[in-house]
Design a protein around this motif. Structure first.
Motif: not given
Length: 239
Positions: A171, A181, A183, A187, A191, A204, A207-208, A210-212
């Motif tokens: 991260i 921050y 994960a 969420n 996934n 994906n 990516s998901s 790391k996004k949330f």
């Protein structure tokens, strides 16, 4: 366990060996609520588990037992077990008499001088919260005791798989942020389940995750709720 004042339900007591460094459960034992053989469970774990060398076992008052301590010493293991005060009636220190009336020896052990938020966080309590609430070890998919135990085992395995995958995703920590921050575990688990079912590819998935993200706030403390918990009935999934 069946009682006269409510419909049939089932209760279990779980003894788990948690790795505070890798954030995974190394082993666990499932017992009925009536028995709660905590010391026997830990002895069994000591002889049948694969844990790292130089492991230091820590346990609370429920594991205060001469037989357990003897097994740990015979296996040349390090341990720290919380015991009851000398004024209690059931502690192993109750009947100890010394000439000067004291038995304490002051000792200082500095485990770390770091004052980081990560050091102050109670990882074990956080892990059990994730297992019960995020992964759903409150309601089960079966009534049969053997199948319920299988459900418990798969929940622990899912937690370990999720933590290993999350911990291996780097991260990026941006500068000038008040908090570090991490994960979002809820969420991420969703996934990871899709990934294990081949409904999401690895790119994906990463990516998901790391996004949330959510901020780490270990300085937050909440008063522990001591309210009694009602049993979860078997008909919770029926309409």
């Amino acid at each position: 366990m069946q009682r006269s004042w409510h419909p049939p339900c089932c209760r279990y007591h779980i003894n788990a060996l948690y790795d505070c460094l890798n954030h995974t459960f190394l082993d666990w034992r499932i017992d009925t609520a009536q028995k709660k053989q905590e010391t026997d469970a830990l002895i069994n774990i000591i002889y049948h588990s694969d844990y790292p060398q130089n492991t230091v076992f820590t346990a609370d008052r429920g594991y205060e037992n001469y037989n357990l301590i003897a097994h740990i010493i015979e296996n040349n293991l390090k341990f720290v077990i919380l015991v009851k005060d000398i004024n209690t009636k059931t502690g192993i220190m109750t009947n100890i008499q010394t000439p000067d009336g004291t038995f304490d020896i002051n000792a200082t052990r500095i485990l770390t001088r770091l004052q980081t938020k990560e050091v102050k966080t109670d990882k074990k309590k956080d892990a059990f919260n994730k297992v019960k609430n995020t992964l759903g070890m409150i309601y089960f998919h079966a009534i049969n005791r053997v199948l319920i135990q299988q459900d418990i085992n798969t929940t622990f395995l899912m937690y370990n798989v999720s933590e290993v995958m999350i911990n291996n995703i780097e991260i990026n920590q941006k500068q000038n942020r008040r908090y570090r921050y991490k994960a979002n575990f809820t969420n991420a688990v969703t996934n990871i389940r899709l990934y294990l079912r081949n409904l999401l590819n690895e790119k994906n998935l990463v990516s998901s995750i790391k996004k949330f993200l959510i901020p780490e706030r270990p300085e937050r403390s909440y008063k522990r709720s001591m309210k009694s918990k009602s049993v979860k009935l078997f008909n919770h999934r029926t309409s």
